[in-house]
Design an enzyme around this catalytic site. Sequence first.
Site, PDB file in Angstrom:
ATOM      1  N   GLY A  19      19.204  -5.194  18.119  1.00 29.11           N
ATOM      2  CA  GLY A  19      18.614  -4.861  16.821  1.00 29.11           C
ATOM      3  C   GLY A  19      18.942  -5.972  15.849  1.00 29.11           C
ATOM      4  O   GLY A  19      18.822  -7.142  16.188  1.00 29.11           O
ATOM      5  N   GLU A  20      19.400  -5.619  14.675  1.00 29.41           N
ATOM      6  CA  GLU A  20      19.783  -6.601  13.647  1.00 29.41           C
ATOM      7  C   GLU A  20      21.236  -6.329  13.297  1.00 29.41           C
ATOM      8  O   GLU A  20      21.543  -5.328  12.645  1.00 29.41           O
ATOM      9  CB  GLU A  20      18.913  -6.370  12.417  1.00 29.41           C
ATOM     10  CG  GLU A  20      17.943  -7.423  11.985  1.00 29.41           C
ATOM     11  CD  GLU A  20      17.974  -8.775  12.688  1.00 29.41           C
ATOM     12  OE1 GLU A  20      17.127  -8.996  13.573  1.00 29.41           O
ATOM     13  OE2 GLU A  20      18.789  -9.616  12.332  1.00 29.41           O
ATOM     14  N   SER A  21      22.111  -7.219  13.708  1.00 33.02           N
ATOM     15  CA  SER A  21      23.546  -6.947  13.559  1.00 33.02           C
ATOM     16  C   SER A  21      23.955  -6.814  12.087  1.00 33.02           C
ATOM     17  O   SER A  21      24.830  -6.007  11.759  1.00 33.02           O
ATOM     18  CB  SER A  21      24.364  -8.023  14.256  1.00 33.02           C
ATOM     19  OG  SER A  21      23.996  -9.308  13.795  1.00 33.02           O
ATOM     20  N   CYS A  51      23.009  -8.105  22.890  1.00 38.39           N
ATOM     21  CA  CYS A  51      22.348  -8.847  21.829  1.00 38.39           C
ATOM     22  C   CYS A  51      23.007  -8.610  20.462  1.00 38.39           C
ATOM     23  O   CYS A  51      24.116  -9.101  20.244  1.00 38.39           O
ATOM     24  CB  CYS A  51      20.859  -8.529  21.858  1.00 38.39           C
ATOM     25  SG  CYS A  51      19.896  -9.866  21.169  1.00 38.39           S
ATOM     26  N   ARG A 101      24.173 -16.492  15.703  1.00 41.10           N
ATOM     27  CA  ARG A 101      23.030 -15.568  15.655  1.00 41.10           C
ATOM     28  C   ARG A 101      21.735 -16.358  15.832  1.00 41.10           C
ATOM     29  O   ARG A 101      21.593 -17.459  15.300  1.00 41.10           O
ATOM     30  CB  ARG A 101      23.004 -14.808  14.325  1.00 41.10           C
ATOM     31  CG  ARG A 101      24.194 -13.882  14.177  1.00 41.10           C
ATOM     32  CD  ARG A 101      24.125 -13.116  12.882  1.00 41.10           C
ATOM     33  NE  ARG A 101      22.931 -12.278  12.826  1.00 41.10           N
ATOM     34  CZ  ARG A 101      22.422 -11.780  11.699  1.00 41.10           C
ATOM     35  NH1 ARG A 101      22.994 -12.042  10.548  1.00 41.10           N
ATOM     36  NH2 ARG A 101      21.348 -11.035  11.740  1.00 41.10           N
ATOM     37  N   ILE A 117      15.585 -11.925  23.072  1.00 44.05           N
ATOM     38  CA  ILE A 117      14.792 -11.708  21.861  1.00 44.05           C
ATOM     39  C   ILE A 117      15.636 -12.130  20.660  1.00 44.05           C
ATOM     40  O   ILE A 117      16.597 -11.447  20.295  1.00 44.05           O
ATOM     41  CB  ILE A 117      14.381 -10.224  21.716  1.00 44.05           C
ATOM     42  CG1 ILE A 117      13.634  -9.753  22.977  1.00 44.05           C
ATOM     43  CG2 ILE A 117      13.517 -10.026  20.466  1.00 44.05           C
ATOM     44  CD1 ILE A 117      13.405  -8.247  23.032  1.00 44.05           C
ATOM     45  N   ARG A 118      15.303 -13.275  20.087  1.00 44.30           N
ATOM     46  CA  ARG A 118      16.096 -13.808  18.963  1.00 44.30           C
ATOM     47  C   ARG A 118      17.583 -13.646  19.289  1.00 44.30           C
ATOM     48  O   ARG A 118      18.367 -13.106  18.502  1.00 44.30           O
ATOM     49  CB  ARG A 118      15.712 -13.099  17.656  1.00 44.30           C
ATOM     50  CG  ARG A 118      14.224 -13.254  17.354  1.00 44.30           C
ATOM     51  CD  ARG A 118      13.777 -12.524  16.100  1.00 44.30           C
ATOM     52  NE  ARG A 118      14.557 -12.955  14.984  1.00 44.30           N
ATOM     53  CZ  ARG A 118      15.360 -12.152  14.261  1.00 44.30           C
ATOM     54  NH1 ARG A 118      15.428 -10.867  14.532  1.00 44.30           N
ATOM     55  NH2 ARG A 118      16.027 -12.616  13.265  1.00 44.30           N
ATOM     56  N   HIS A 120      18.772  -8.427  27.061  1.00 41.99           N
ATOM     57  CA  HIS A 120      18.488  -6.989  27.001  1.00 41.99           C
ATOM     58  C   HIS A 120      18.263  -6.387  28.394  1.00 41.99           C
ATOM     59  O   HIS A 120      17.115  -6.163  28.780  1.00 41.99           O
ATOM     60  CB  HIS A 120      17.217  -6.758  26.183  1.00 41.99           C
ATOM     61  CG  HIS A 120      17.383  -6.997  24.724  1.00 41.99           C
ATOM     62  ND1 HIS A 120      17.805  -6.029  23.845  1.00 41.99           N
ATOM     63  CD2 HIS A 120      17.195  -8.112  23.982  1.00 41.99           C
ATOM     64  CE1 HIS A 120      17.863  -6.524  22.623  1.00 41.99           C
ATOM     65  NE2 HIS A 120      17.491  -7.794  22.684  1.00 41.99           N
ATOM     66  N   GLU A 138      18.533  -3.419  29.220  1.00 44.89           N
ATOM     67  CA  GLU A 138      17.908  -2.096  29.071  1.00 44.89           C
ATOM     68  C   GLU A 138      16.393  -2.173  29.072  1.00 44.89           C
ATOM     69  O   GLU A 138      15.719  -1.148  29.219  1.00 44.89           O
ATOM     70  CB  GLU A 138      18.417  -1.414  27.778  1.00 44.89           C
ATOM     71  CG  GLU A 138      17.885  -1.972  26.455  1.00 44.89           C
ATOM     72  CD  GLU A 138      18.540  -3.286  26.014  1.00 44.89           C
ATOM     73  OE1 GLU A 138      19.330  -3.851  26.787  1.00 44.89           O
ATOM     74  OE2 GLU A 138      18.236  -3.742  24.896  1.00 44.89           O
TER      75      GLU A 138
HETATM   76  N1  GLN Z   1      18.908 -11.696  15.927  1.00 43.80           N
HETATM   77  C1  GLN Z   1      19.583 -10.428  15.950  1.00 43.80           C
HETATM   78  C2  GLN Z   1      20.891 -10.497  15.156  1.00 43.80           C
HETATM   79  O1  GLN Z   1      21.259 -11.530  14.704  1.00 43.80           O
HETATM   80  C3  GLN Z   1      19.835  -9.987  17.386  1.00 43.80           C
HETATM   81  C4  GLN Z   1      18.532  -9.820  18.093  1.00 43.80           C
HETATM   82  C5  GLN Z   1      18.506  -8.694  19.093  1.00 43.80           C
HETATM   83  O2  GLN Z   1      19.368  -7.830  19.142  1.00 43.80           O
HETATM   84  N2  GLN Z   1      17.425  -8.689  19.885  1.00 43.80           N
HETATM   85  O3  GLN Z   1      21.539  -9.529  14.961  1.00 43.80           O
END
Ligand code: GLN
Length: 204
Positions: free
Chosen positions: A50-52, A82, A109, A140-141, A176, A178
């Site tokens: 997600g977005e930490s 992630c 990140r 993913i990012r 990921h 999952e």
């Molecule tokens: N870019 C997200 C972060 O910095 C991590 C990306 C992800 O969990 N797919 O938190």
Amino acid sequence: MAGEPLVGVLALQGDFAEHAQALAAFGVATRYVRRARDLVGLSGIVLPGGESSTMLKLLAIQDLEAPLGEFLRSGRPVLATCAGLILCARKVVAPEQRSYGVLDIEVARNGWGRQIASGTFALAVRPGKELPTTMSGVFIRAPRILGVGKGCEVLATRDGEAVLVRQGAVLGASFHPELEFRHPVMESFVRMLVQPHAQTATSD
Ligand code: GLN
């Protein structure tokens, strides 16, 4: 604790539902964790992608930051993927933010690139690990692991760089698992739950 494992999935933000589904594919029951009381009685926990930075804000709002830290240090199995890996790192850069430090790694990140660089990549598993010698990973990012400390073991790499690590009961992936059906990393986490002292890795 006797009986079947019950795994918590931190469900403040991100792909927690995919984790619950991926564990269900191995017959493992899950409970979403949104407040401290949800941690009671769990056999292990997943910190999803997600977005930490958003997760950190929500952890504070939910008064979950300290109780989650205690759980992460309790020796019960943890799977961090992630954004979850970023939360577990010792040091986070690009930009800097606070983290739990249960994995002795430094991470940047989005270090594997922005959305345009996301995709599925081939990984190499270090010899002697209880994982197939090759597997894939969805990035993913994704965070890039810039350094790995002594207490932390590298299990798999992408282009020679660590992307799957383990320190004690904490298993962390930049990617990921999952999102792929019955991925070997999910299987390895499930093994840690049913035999808490099982080694994903053999020491060399
Ligand atoms: N870019 C997200 C972060 O910095 C991590 C990306 C992800 O969990 N797919 O938190």
